[in-house]
Design an enzyme around this catalytic site. Structure first.
Site, PDB file in Angstrom:
ATOM      1  N   CYS A 153       0.873  -1.191  -0.041  1.00 21.77           N
ATOM      2  CA  CYS A 153      -0.228  -0.053   0.002  1.00 21.77           C
ATOM      3  C   CYS A 153       0.703   1.191   0.021  1.00 21.77           C
ATOM      4  CB  CYS A 153      -1.029  -0.102   1.176  1.00 21.77           C
ATOM      5  SG  CYS A 153      -0.256  -0.143   2.955  1.00 21.77           S
ATOM      6  N   GLY A 178      -3.111   8.349  11.186  1.00 26.32           N
ATOM      7  CA  GLY A 178      -3.252   9.373  12.095  1.00 26.32           C
ATOM      8  C   GLY A 178      -4.522  10.032  11.765  1.00 26.32           C
ATOM      9  N   PHE A 179      -4.415  11.374  12.325  1.00 30.34           N
ATOM     10  CA  PHE A 179      -5.579  12.092  12.377  1.00 30.34           C
ATOM     11  C   PHE A 179      -6.234  12.436  10.885  1.00 30.34           C
ATOM     12  CE2 PHE A 179      -3.574  14.076  15.997  1.00 30.34           C
ATOM     13  CZ  PHE A 179      -4.195  13.094  16.910  1.00 30.34           C
ATOM     14  N   GLY A 227      -5.984  10.554   8.396  1.00 32.09           N
ATOM     15  CA  GLY A 227      -6.712   9.214   7.875  1.00 32.09           C
ATOM     16  C   GLY A 227      -7.616   8.643   8.934  1.00 32.09           C
TER      17      GLY A 227
END
Length: 525
Positions: A259, A430-431, A433
């Protein structure tokens, strides 16, 4: 005689009660193993870790071949590399970090005692199954946690075989029975039973967006990762030949199933022609406008991405599209004129197809990189090739990700294998995502610390806590066949003296009684 772990690998009925019963059975065994494992000292813990890492390394090639045969995609040679990197090198990266003994800060008069999560329920994907399960098992062992894994159904057979191998290696090195387990027949209802159980302490979710969101909504603590869609920007100051070589090497690695692979290449008019020539020299095929349209229709159906293309090599995809390419073609480059929801090729593509967009200005290039991530991949990864430090800072400040790889292959670099980032197969988004963790997930996320804080006043002395870490090395009880340790129905733990142990037999017996009493309380809840 087979360990209890393997006896528990039985078919699960479709009834909700049966699913809950099987989940309870495996999770109770894992809880018992975690409670016992919590008593281990660091030397014993690392002996188990090293034994499992060695087993993973020794069978890296075997399981790479088997996974490619079972799944039908990827490159066995590249999967072998990933399987090896998530074994001994992973352990060596964290070897100097102590997740077992208390940390003593005399200046602040604080003692920090490590507290393992307990029972981890871990989901593994079809794209990097063995590397991911190696990674998650070793993380759990380094922090003295028990782990139950759920393999992707497409690679179930090989995944179960691999986990059984690691479980044997762990138990032969002294791990409690049931420390490592795997679901033999994973289905969505079965996975939900494990995720929703109050006996699961934390969920490690690596897989599709739906599964990650299900983990977060389960009611249990979860560490999830989102999808990738990494933009890569080639600046006018870049070494164009090296940039092209690195991008092609990254995009073709294991046929682009990581990914962290580059999804959209963004550059500027000043270097467009030079970059295309360099890409061709590195093994890329530059598609014409008509070929790009055929490729777009092949990769994206009305219902989504064509899963038949995942992990396929570039020549196979070209043949399916009727595009004639040289036999040594490593990736297909598809020029696009815009980035956004209207351009399907600007989305994530887990295959060796790289979109190419030429921005008019550097400011527009940064804006387009942000647009790539707004489609999907927010918080994940991005890459840049440049020799200008200000370009690095401008790009890293603009893109909403937590990993920006500079002058390196993004596939390997963001995962910590071509850079000095922490090696991982679980990328925190994190924020940006909507994830709880933004850094590369590691064993430090599977252990919390109880902080013992003394009165800060100078007139209150601080105690001497050095040398008071874990020292229990065995002999440890086996998993109970019925009941809990010390009960009338359970086999009594063996009494085998350990020359390396600093605890005498009387202390060991007392410790076993304490474990039994604690577990009886736990199992009543």
């Amino acid at each position: 005689m087979k360990p209890a772990l393997f006896n528990s690998l039985i078919d699960i009925s479709d009834s909700p009660a049966a699913r809950r019963g099987q989940a309870d059975l495996m999770l109770e065994q894992a809880r018992w193993a975690a409670a016992v494992f919590d008593r281990y000292d660091r030397d014993t813990t690392m002996r188990i870790v090293d034994s499992v890492a060695q087993a993973a390394h020794d069978h890296a090639a075997e399981f790479a071949e088997k996974i490619v045969a079972e799944s039908g995609f990827g490159v066995a040679e590249h999967k072998k590399i990933k399987n090896e990197l998530t074994a001994k090198p992973l352990v060596d990266f964290y070897r100097d970090q102590d997740f077992v003994n208390p940390r003593v800060d005399e200046a602040r008069k604080i003692i920090e005692i490590p507290r393992p999560a307990g029972v981890i329920f871990a989901l593994t994907p079809s794209t990097n199954p063995i590397a991911t399960l190696n990674f998650k098992v070793l993380m759990a062992l380094m922090t003295r946690n028990a782990i139950v894994l759920s393999p992707h159904p497409a690679v179930r057979q090989t995944s179960v075989e691999a986990v059984r191998l690691l479980a044997r290696a762990a138990e032969e090195a002294g791990a409690p029975t049931g420390t490592i387990q795997i679901l033999p027949e994973p289905t969505i209802p079965v996975v939900e039973a494990f995720m929703n159980s109050d006996k699961t302490n934390v969920i490690l979710a690596t897989g599709g967006t739906a599964m990650v969101r299900a983990a977060y909504s389960s009611g249990n603590p979860a560490i999830g990762v989102g999808p990738g869609n990494a933009p890569v920007f080639v600046d006018i100051s870049a070494d164009i030949a090296k940039a092209a070589q690195r991008i092609v090497a990254s995009k073709s690695f294991d046929n682009s199933v990581l990914c962290t692979n580059e999804s959209v290449l963004i550059t500027l008019p000043e270097v467009e022609s030079q970059l295309k020539i360099a890409l061709k020299s590195a093994g890329a095929y530059i598609c014409s406008e008509s070929e790009t349209e055929v490729l777009r229709r092949f990769l994206f159906h009305p219902r989504g991405f064509n899963i038949e293309a995942i992990g396929r090599d570039a020549t196979w995809i070209a043949q399916e599209c009727g595009i004639r390419v040289p036999g040594n073609t490593k990736i297909l480059v598809a020029p696009i004129t815009q980035i956004g929801v209207e351009e399907l090729l600007s989305r994530e593509k887990l295959c060796p197809v790289l979109a190419l967009h030429v921005a008019k200005t550097k400011a527009q290039a940064l804006s387009q990189a942000r647009a790539v991530l707004r489609l999907t991949g927010a918080g994940h990864s991005a890459a840049i090739h440049t020799s200008d430090e200000m370009s690095v800072m401008d790009y890293a400040s603009a893109v909403e990700v937590y990993r920006v790889v500079v002058n390196a292959p993004c596939s390997q670099g963001a995962a910590g294998f071509a850079t000095n980032l922490a090696p991982t197969f679980t990328i925190g988004t994190g924020f940006f995502g909507r994830s709880s963790i933004g850094e590369n997930v590691g064993p430090q996320h599977l252990v919390h610390w109880t902080r013992v804080a003394y009165n800060a006043g100078a007139d209150v002395p601080f105690g001497n806590y050095h040398g008071l870490g874990r020292s229990f090395r065995g002999a440890l009880p086996k998993a109970p066949a019925d009941g809990v340790p010390g009960s009338a129905k359970a086999p009594q733990p063996p009494r085998q003296p350990s020359a390396a142990s600093s605890i005498d037999n009387a202390t060991k017996d007392e410790l076993r009684r304490l474990i039994a009493a604690e577990l009886r309380d736990l199992l009543r809840k």
